[in-house]
Design an enzyme around this catalytic site. Structure first.
Site, PDB file in Angstrom:
ATOM      1  N   GLU A 258     -22.260   1.415  33.326  1.00 40.35           N
ATOM      2  CA  GLU A 258     -21.648   0.104  33.058  1.00 40.35           C
ATOM      3  C   GLU A 258     -22.677  -1.013  33.146  1.00 40.35           C
ATOM      4  OE1 GLU A 258     -18.718  -0.310  31.898  1.00 40.35           O
ATOM      5  OE2 GLU A 258     -17.532   1.426  32.493  1.00 40.35           O
ATOM      6  N   GLU A 525     -11.563  -0.709  20.740  1.00 39.27           N
ATOM      7  CA  GLU A 525     -11.994   0.391  19.857  1.00 39.27           C
ATOM      8  C   GLU A 525     -11.329   0.407  18.477  1.00 39.27           C
ATOM      9  OE1 GLU A 525     -11.145   0.752  23.070  1.00 39.27           O
ATOM     10  OE2 GLU A 525     -13.137   1.128  23.930  1.00 39.27           O
ATOM     11  N   THR A 611     -22.799   0.252  22.776  1.00 35.54           N
ATOM     12  CA  THR A 611     -21.391   0.639  22.916  1.00 35.54           C
ATOM     13  C   THR A 611     -20.529  -0.483  23.501  1.00 35.54           C
ATOM     14  OG1 THR A 611     -19.939   2.437  23.604  1.00 35.54           O
ATOM     15  CG2 THR A 611     -21.567   1.687  25.214  1.00 35.54           C
TER      16      THR A 611
END
Ligand code: DMJ
Length: 633
Positions: A258, A525, A611
């Site tokens: 993270e 997403e 990402t």
């Protein structure tokens, strides 16, 4: 002439003499030869002493004592640079003016002391604090990090463009910008400096991925979105906070993954977009703190590391003490950039090592399990997923190839092989004709797809060009089918927002069954896939679907203190989870904004998104040799 005093030689008092005249006339006649000799000896000793004193004693004329009433101050008599330039009269004048100056200084000091005594305790405290800060800052400047070596800036194309042209699209884009401003302003007002925001309680929030740190995750994650939206005052505010407060010497156990995708990715993107050195320096400082996580028997990093002590460990819930594929497999992009910018080969070596180790391992059915033990180098449970625990490992194989200007063919081949196995074992069509990606669990396919898995539609489309056996059309089609399925998962809810996971079982298609899978936490997403599909096809349905999602978020997730996730997308009266996730600003709103912008904003030929949606420029590797790459093969 004055009579020199004789020093006692042996405790006997020596009478004072005047040369040529005896002090003892009545003894003159009686002086013997030996006495004369002794006198001569004493006289010569006296002359030698005077001679020595003249040459070897300190020159007291160079110092003067001034009686200033309070204490004696010994000051240099001659000011540097003035030696030899004065005469006797000038010397006196100079001494006089020096005395005046000292008197004046002294009076001023007394005056200041009197004024200080008149000041309140608080004023004095504040003054002392300012002084202290100044000294600390000066020290910091002295011992601060060495500047990083200059490297050529990669080609930065389309960081300020993207006007969509037609007024309707522009209006939608403006709305998304306004939503970003609301999310940012609320965080600014109620959660500033905390990692995230509780928009209903109107206070700061954090989760275990950040340990007990307070590192302003939302600020770092949001910077590049602010920048491309032209919210420059807000960007500056964030930059100032980072300059003054972002400190990594904290006793906090954080998630390596993270911190890498949100903080390092965010800082690197902010650096490339704005050119502000501070972001690059902070990214490298933070990355150094992550390096101890790689000190495992295999070099596969721990999931968590304590930023202060460097002690690492894995999540308690992970199979057999394993590290997670999507975590240790999602470092490559950032770490290549870190080596490029810092000249330190360590980052590149770490990710290179991971890739080599994985290449040597057997893969059950050609699939990569989600768990790998960093002590033994063996796989844990044979679970494979393109959603949580696996997802961005595949994404980073493709993006490593794209980021290297398509020169990292090893990454491309690994991606192609992995996707081929996934298609064979995990991708199916439901009875109702929806293509879905299930989860592989010990040889059995679970017909469930996560919201996280929906990113794969965009990934397939992004990887279409360059796929083997001329399968570009096939992969673009697969991307479109996944986008469609994920849109269905939104459309089949009451709120028109997608659930966390949905099933394709016994007549149920693209809907959540279990209560604890019905939540929507502002995830990106599905919108991410709409954007990639839009860029590659310009099919208007992707903008239409994106607009549906925008409206639903604004209607059901917006509260006066920001945006919140909702606990049940099938309920017309949903409750809030009271968290404004940092990825909402980093990803969800950025992908929406890009969806309603022209393709000239961050073109995909020049930028690769990590990402967490942080854009990193393509490194034209043909012209670059990364330090450490020569020995790596
Ligand atoms: C983000 O932090 C990243 O996209 C990550 O790869 C997984 N998912 C969250 C948002 O859903």
């Amino acid at each position: 002439m004055t009579t020199p005093a004789l020093l006692p030689l042996s405790g006997r008092r020596i009478p004072t003499l005047t040369p040529g005249v005896s002090s003892f006339p009545h003894h003159r006649a009686t002086l013997r030869l030996s006495e004369k000799f002794i006198l001569l000896l004493i006289l010569s000793a006296f002359i030698t002493l005077c001679f020595g004193a003249f040459f070897f004693l300190p020159d007291s004329s160079k110092h003067k004592r001034f009686d200033l009433g309070l204490e004696d101050v010994l000051i240099p008599h001659i000011e540097p640079g003035k030696e030899g330039k004065h005469n006797a009269g000038g010397q006196l004048e100079e001494e006089e003016s020096l005395r005046d100056k000292i008197r004046a200084d002294h009076e001023r000091a007394l005056q200041e002391a009197k004024e200080k005594l008149r000041k309140s305790k608080d004023e004095l405290k504040a003054e002392i604090q300012t002084e202290k800060t100044k000294v600390a800052e000066d020290l910091k400047k002295k011992d601060g990090p060495k500047p990083l070596p200059p490297v050529p800036m990669p080609k930065l194309v389309g960081v300020n463009d993207g006007d969509p042209g037609d007024p309707d699209t522009k209006e939608k884009r403006d709305k998304i910008r306004e939503m970003m401003k609301h999310a940012w302003d609320s965080y600014r007002q109620y959660g500033w400096g905390h990692n995230e925001l509780k928009p209903l309680a109107k206070k700061g929030h954090s989760t275990n991925i950040f340990g007990n740190s307070q590192m302003g995750a939302t600020i770092v994650d949001a910077l590049d979105t602010l920048y491309i939206m032209g919210l420059h005052d807000e960007f500056k505010d964030g930059q100032e906070w980072i300059e003054q407060n972002l400190d990594f010497s904290v006793n906090a156990e954080v998630s390596v993954f993270e911190v890498n995708i949100r903080f390092i990715g965010g800082l690197l993107a902010a650096y490339y977009l704005s050119g502000q050195e501070v972001f690059k320096v902070k990214a490298v400082q933070l990355a150094e703190k992550l390096l101890p996580a790689f000190n495992t028997p295999t070099g596969i990093p721990w999931a968590m590391v304590n930023l202060k002590s460097g002690v690492g460990r894995n999540w308690g819930w992970a199979s057999a003490g394993s590290s997670i594929l999507a975590e240790f497999g999602t470092l490559h992009m950032e770490f290549v950039h870190l080596t490029y910018l810092s000249g330190n080969p360590a980052y590149y070596e770490k990710v290179r090592h991971i890739r080599k180790l994985l290449a040597k391992m057997d893969r059950p059915n050609g699939l990569y399990p989600n768990y790998l033990n960093p002590r033994t180098g063996r796989w844990g449970q044979h679970h494979t997923s393109v959603g949580g625990l696996g997802d961005s490992f595949y994404e980073y194989l493709l993006k490593a190839w794209l980021m290297s200007d398509k020169t990292d063919t090893e990454a491309r081949k690994t991606y192609d092989d992995a996707i081929e196995a996934i298609e064979r074992h995990l991708i199916r069509k439901s009875n109702g004709g929806l293509t879905f990606i299930g989860e592989w669990k010990n040889g059995h396919l679970e017909r469930k797809m996560g919201h996280l898995t929906c990113f794969a539609g965009g990934m397939f489309a992004l990887g279409a060009d360059g796929s083997p056996d001329d399968k570009a059309g096939h992969y673009l089609q697969l991307g479109a089918e996944i986008a469609h399925t994920c849109h269905e998962s939104y459309d089949r809810t009451v709120l028109k927002l997608g659930p966390e996971a949905f099933k394709f079982d016994s007549g149920l298609e693209a809907v959540a069954v279990r209560q604890n899978e019905k939540y929507y936490i502002l995830r990106p997403e599905v919108i991410e896939t709409y954007w990639y599909m839009w860029r590659f096809t310009h099919d208007p349905k992707y903008r239409q679907w994106g607009w549906e999602a925008t409206q639903a978020i604004d209607k059901y997730c917006r509260v006066s203190g920001g945006f919140s996730g909702v606990k049940d997308v099938y309920s017309s009266n949903p409750t809030y989870d009271d968290v404004q996730q940092s990825f909402f600003l980093a990803e969800t709103l950025k992908y929406l904004y890009l969806l309603f912008s022209g393709d000239d904003l961050l073109p995909l030929e020049n930028w690769v998104f990590n990402t967490e949606a942080h854009p990193l420029p393509v490194l034209h590797m043909a012209n670059i040799t990364l330090p450490g790459s020569q020995n790596q093969g």
